[in-house]
Motif scaffolding. Sequence first.
Motif, PDB file in Angstrom:
ATOM      1  N   GLY A 234     -13.898   7.258 -18.725  1.00 10.98           N
ATOM      2  CA  GLY A 234     -14.491   7.876 -17.546  1.00 10.98           C
ATOM      3  C   GLY A 234     -15.991   7.714 -17.417  1.00 10.98           C
ATOM      4  N   LYS A 235     -16.630   6.987 -18.316  1.00 16.30           N
ATOM      5  CA  LYS A 235     -18.081   6.848 -18.281  1.00 16.30           C
ATOM      6  C   LYS A 235     -18.473   5.374 -18.162  1.00 16.30           C
ATOM      7  CE  LYS A 235     -19.030  11.040 -20.975  1.00 16.30           C
ATOM      8  NZ  LYS A 235     -17.636  11.472 -21.138  1.00 16.30           N
ATOM      9  N   ASP A 236     -19.560   5.105 -17.427  1.00 17.28           N
ATOM     10  CA  ASP A 236     -20.068   3.747 -17.259  1.00 17.28           C
ATOM     11  C   ASP A 236     -20.842   3.312 -18.497  1.00 17.28           C
ATOM     12  OD1 ASP A 236     -19.253   3.105 -14.544  1.00 17.28           O
ATOM     13  OD2 ASP A 236     -20.641   4.650 -13.904  1.00 17.28           O
ATOM     14  N   THR A 237     -20.563   2.107 -18.973  1.00 21.71           N
ATOM     15  CA  THR A 237     -21.259   1.565 -20.137  1.00 21.71           C
ATOM     16  C   THR A 237     -21.553   0.090 -19.889  1.00 21.71           C
ATOM     17  OG1 THR A 237     -19.117   1.131 -21.198  1.00 21.71           O
ATOM     18  CG2 THR A 237     -20.255   3.155 -21.822  1.00 21.71           C
TER      19      THR A 237
ATOM     20  N   THR B 157     -27.470   5.390 -24.564  1.00 21.98           N
ATOM     21  CA  THR B 157     -27.529   6.855 -24.465  1.00 21.98           C
ATOM     22  C   THR B 157     -27.316   7.360 -23.047  1.00 21.98           C
ATOM     23  OG1 THR B 157     -29.950   6.846 -24.150  1.00 21.98           O
ATOM     24  CG2 THR B 157     -29.122   6.964 -26.418  1.00 21.98           C
ATOM     25  N   GLU B 158     -27.215   6.454 -22.066  1.00 19.28           N
ATOM     26  CA  GLU B 158     -27.054   6.881 -20.676  1.00 19.28           C
ATOM     27  C   GLU B 158     -25.591   7.207 -20.386  1.00 19.28           C
ATOM     28  OE1 GLU B 158     -29.476   7.653 -18.602  1.00 19.28           O
ATOM     29  OE2 GLU B 158     -30.722   7.185 -20.335  1.00 19.28           O
ATOM     30  N   THR B 159     -25.367   8.341 -19.733  1.00 15.47           N
ATOM     31  CA  THR B 159     -24.007   8.794 -19.444  1.00 15.47           C
ATOM     32  C   THR B 159     -23.789   9.065 -17.959  1.00 15.47           C
ATOM     33  OG1 THR B 159     -24.658  11.092 -19.867  1.00 15.47           O
ATOM     34  CG2 THR B 159     -23.758   9.837 -21.724  1.00 15.47           C
ATOM     35  N   GLY B 160     -24.702   8.630 -17.120  1.00 21.07           N
ATOM     36  CA  GLY B 160     -24.571   8.892 -15.693  1.00 21.07           C
ATOM     37  C   GLY B 160     -23.634   7.920 -15.012  1.00 21.07           C
ATOM     38  N   SER B 161     -23.701   7.917 -13.694  1.00 22.31           N
ATOM     39  CA  SER B 161     -22.875   7.040 -12.882  1.00 22.31           C
ATOM     40  C   SER B 161     -23.683   5.803 -12.529  1.00 22.31           C
ATOM     41  CB  SER B 161     -22.432   7.767 -11.608  1.00 22.31           C
ATOM     42  OG  SER B 161     -21.605   6.952 -10.824  1.00 22.31           O
ATOM     43  N   PHE B 162     -23.192   4.650 -12.918  1.00 26.41           N
ATOM     44  CA  PHE B 162     -23.865   3.373 -12.681  1.00 26.41           C
ATOM     45  C   PHE B 162     -24.012   3.146 -11.183  1.00 26.41           C
ATOM     46  CE2 PHE B 162     -23.203  -1.305 -12.118  1.00 26.41           C
ATOM     47  CZ  PHE B 162     -24.417  -1.722 -12.653  1.00 26.41           C
ATOM     48  N   GLY B 163     -25.264   2.950 -10.725  1.00 20.77           N
ATOM     49  CA  GLY B 163     -25.501   2.849  -9.298  1.00 20.77           C
ATOM     50  C   GLY B 163     -25.702   1.444  -8.800  1.00 20.77           C
ATOM     51  N   LEU B 164     -26.686   0.736  -9.332  1.00 22.72           N
ATOM     52  CA  LEU B 164     -27.025  -0.582  -8.803  1.00 22.72           C
ATOM     53  C   LEU B 164     -27.612  -1.432  -9.902  1.00 22.72           C
ATOM     54  CD1 LEU B 164     -27.570  -2.547  -6.386  1.00 22.72           C
ATOM     55  CD2 LEU B 164     -29.804  -1.452  -6.174  1.00 22.72           C
ATOM     56  N   LEU B 165     -27.136  -2.648 -10.010  1.00 19.41           N
ATOM     57  CA  LEU B 165     -27.736  -3.628 -10.903  1.00 19.41           C
ATOM     58  C   LEU B 165     -28.245  -4.765 -10.032  1.00 19.41           C
ATOM     59  CD1 LEU B 165     -28.352  -4.737 -13.743  1.00 19.41           C
ATOM     60  CD2 LEU B 165     -26.091  -5.774 -13.742  1.00 19.41           C
ATOM     61  N   ARG B 166     -29.548  -4.884  -9.946  1.00 16.90           N
ATOM     62  CA  ARG B 166     -30.153  -5.966  -9.172  1.00 16.90           C
ATOM     63  C   ARG B 166     -30.527  -7.058 -10.163  1.00 16.90           C
ATOM     64  NH1 ARG B 166     -30.650  -6.604  -3.583  1.00 16.90           N
ATOM     65  NH2 ARG B 166     -31.496  -4.503  -3.338  1.00 16.90           N
TER      66      ARG B 166
ATOM     67  N   SER C 251     -30.007   1.052 -12.019  1.00 16.75           N
ATOM     68  CA  SER C 251     -30.184   2.447 -11.613  1.00 16.75           C
ATOM     69  C   SER C 251     -28.961   3.265 -11.988  1.00 16.75           C
ATOM     70  CB  SER C 251     -30.443   2.547 -10.108  1.00 16.75           C
ATOM     71  OG  SER C 251     -29.293   2.222  -9.370  1.00 16.75           O
ATOM     72  N   TYR C 252     -29.223   4.500 -12.371  1.00 10.87           N
ATOM     73  CA  TYR C 252     -28.175   5.465 -12.675  1.00 10.87           C
ATOM     74  C   TYR C 252     -28.402   6.709 -11.845  1.00 10.87           C
ATOM     75  CZ  TYR C 252     -26.409   3.067 -16.867  1.00 10.87           C
ATOM     76  OH  TYR C 252     -25.838   2.169 -17.725  1.00 10.87           O
ATOM     77  N   SER C 253     -27.320   7.423 -11.588  1.00 10.17           N
ATOM     78  CA  SER C 253     -27.386   8.725 -10.954  1.00 10.17           C
ATOM     79  C   SER C 253     -26.517   9.657 -11.768  1.00 10.17           C
ATOM     80  CB  SER C 253     -26.880   8.654  -9.507  1.00 10.17           C
ATOM     81  OG  SER C 253     -26.690   9.942  -8.971  1.00 10.17           O
ATOM     82  N   ALA C 254     -27.076  10.752 -12.225  1.00  9.48           N
ATOM     83  CA  ALA C 254     -26.311  11.728 -12.971  1.00  9.48           C
ATOM     84  C   ALA C 254     -26.133  12.980 -12.128  1.00  9.48           C
ATOM     85  CB  ALA C 254     -27.001  12.069 -14.289  1.00  9.48           C
ATOM     86  N   TRP C 255     -25.115  13.747 -12.422  1.00  5.23           N
ATOM     87  CA  TRP C 255     -24.789  14.915 -11.615  1.00  5.23           C
ATOM     88  C   TRP C 255     -25.932  15.926 -11.577  1.00  5.23           C
ATOM     89  CZ3 TRP C 255     -24.458  19.461 -14.517  1.00  5.23           C
ATOM     90  CH2 TRP C 255     -24.423  19.282 -15.908  1.00  5.23           C
ATOM     91  N   ASN C 256     -26.802  15.901 -12.609  1.00  4.79           N
ATOM     92  CA  ASN C 256     -27.928  16.830 -12.657  1.00  4.79           C
ATOM     93  C   ASN C 256     -29.279  16.138 -12.588  1.00  4.79           C
ATOM     94  OD1 ASN C 256     -27.809  15.602 -15.121  1.00  4.79           O
ATOM     95  ND2 ASN C 256     -27.781  17.474 -16.340  1.00  4.79           N
TER      96      ASN C 256
END
Length: 778
Positions: A426-429, A447-456, A467-472
């Motif tokens: 359930g996690k992006d890696t 160490t990043e556990t957020g939602s993978f947003g954009l790879l340019r 870029s990552y976006s986390a719920w908090n």
Amino acid sequence: MRTFFLLLLACTTVASFCSITQAADAPSKPSSSGLVYPKVKRVNKQWSFRSAKANGNVTYDDPYVWLEQPPANDTAIQQFLSNQASVTESYMKRCSNLKQIQQSIQQATDYDEYDEMGLFAETSASPFYLYTLKRVGEQRPTWYKASVAEFQAGKKTNFANPPGKPFLNESLLTADGSANIVAQGVNISPDGKIFCYLVSGDNSDFATWYFRSINTPLVSAKTFPKGGEGSLPVNIPFNQQDVKWTADSKGFFYVQAQTNGDANANFMLRYHKWGTSTDKDITVVKPRPIFLQMGMSYDGRWLHLLGFIDQSFKQFAYACLLDGQPVSENMKWISISPDYDYQVYYIGTVDNTFYFQTDQGNATNGKVVKAHLDWSKARSTNTLTDIKDRLQLQEVVKERDDALIPQVNAFAYAHDKLIINYIESGKDTLYLYDLKTGKQLQHLLPTETGSFGLLRVYSESKRAVVSYSAWNTPTKIFELEYSKTTGQVQSSTVTIQNVRGSKASDFSIEQLFATSKDGTKVPYYVTQKGKGKECRPTWVHGYGAYGYKESLFFFPAFFTFLNDYNSRFVWTALRGGGDEGGKWHLDATTTHKQRTYDDWIAILEDLERRKLSCPGQLIVEGGSAGGMAALAVTNQARQGLIGVVFGIRAVTDYFLIALRSRLGQAQWSEFGNPNIPAEFDAIRAWSPLQNTVKGKQYPAMLLAAGQDDDRVSPAHSYKMIAQMQYEHPNNKHPLLLYVASGTGHTAAGTSTEGATLQAAHQFCMIEQALGIKQQAAS
């Protein structure tokens, strides 16, 4: 990549159109909620389908079919919308602290929202970075252009001051500020001179490419022509994807729809020679009722064309060597995969070898393969259908049993390297591989556990922006740089942005499991402020379709609920999504789609059993296919379990989207084909509009439609609310419609004001239905 594509088979023998006559209206009188629902015309309309269960035809009524027509020239629909708005706004007047709610939602946007960041024109004499910035109170973002030195200096201060200079303010694209540049809808010519930008009006799925000199910024305007003041006299309408420039910057290829997304849209590959009129553009591949995608090798030698017809994304693939042949209507092509046998997601082309992500060989979790491009088999064509050769595939990165590569999540990098985003539990890696050998080289940003947003990233570049976006945490942006000396990638922080006045450490998260109807353990994530275990109002978000993972990302309304109320927010990992792999997705498709809804109900009941939420204190919410799931769950859940339901741009009548919309056949592989008797039976059992329960007390309901939604027609919400109000005139809780003006399907192009207004309606309903207030107002 949340894009839906077009094809529609006409409903002929399996669905019959019966006579339409007006039936009696329901009487208008106050409901138990004190609201007076308007009278809505009902007509005598039935549809008939073959049923395997009945061993014959099954007929159902569709009394609000007339609401499917465009409202622009239909005064009856206009009156319907006016009446519904009056009811909804009369309810909103009960919300005594509406202004405070709006301020609270706006505070959740109080951070510097950096996005769309990347290095462009890297092979030119003066490469530069582009990025967007939207600050609190701003309706649209502004694009900035920064030199490499300016960008690197900005990283040292967490972008406290945006590096570089403003280049394009999206609010100036139209006089009313309604247009926006589509996500990832920017390109730069290889020589770095032309800025290309894909503009959508009212957040439509179809958009127009505009062009301007990189030396002509748009930071102020006196006039508002299409494309903004200073744009060049070239525009390409009816587009959904990128343009691909030739290496010499003398022209570009593009995919265009023949019409503005109607049910019979065809797509064609075209070429524009820079400096000429678009009337002279060349149609390289004739129009076909198949959605087309392009890929271009880093050196501009190879052009690739992919095509698919439904949400399984099984594709054909062809390649064209541009060297040595002029662009024409009869170019030479070779076939990679001529039929829809497996998925083909383009990664890159290196040394005449084509790399792509695929599920070939039943690799449901995805793998990476390569094929040698044999140009000796090339033949001239403008249809592609007459070339049927198949190239031999060789595995590069084998399928993993424990992780999924989501759609379009493998990227060529640093010439011969590969970055893959996996979903692991359930996690992006992110991982780095050798593109040629498939050897895993490095775990990136571990160490990043957020939602993978954009790879340019560009295949020849040693730099990539992630870029990552986390719920908090709204935004975390990193830059990756590959070193040939060490063979490793070094990461550096570009910027981390938090909502002002909050800290990520203020919140906690816990993974739990619910047992679904068939015994499957379904994961979900409980987030909250603090660590208390008492019963709290709980917002439960769900999606569960197309193999997407839709969880653990930042959204202002979600954050407001979590931060400003004594509450919990739950992210579900329903079957049909991709949280637990490719099989997790396929296990809840077509005749097994009901499993998605069983999973969601199991999570709701588990939250109540654990006393994390009390009866009637659960909020169920989803958008698009998730909205359809939310409403199906609301129909099926026991009375009193759910307190509020939000259907955002929701599909409510699956038969409408499957048979009478431009999405049509593209949905059948996911949800089922109503023309197949066994699949009709499954759909008929869960489609929300056809399964409302008479006599049931429903929770408070708000259906939020997009006025200009050309993906999921707002008629879905219109029909559902009309039926709910007719069948449940005395419902204890309100049944309301909200139509967001000037908006389409996604949140990406919605203005800050529009998003705030919709969220305020939601919070007003939550407070009144659940009897809660913001902590600051208590």
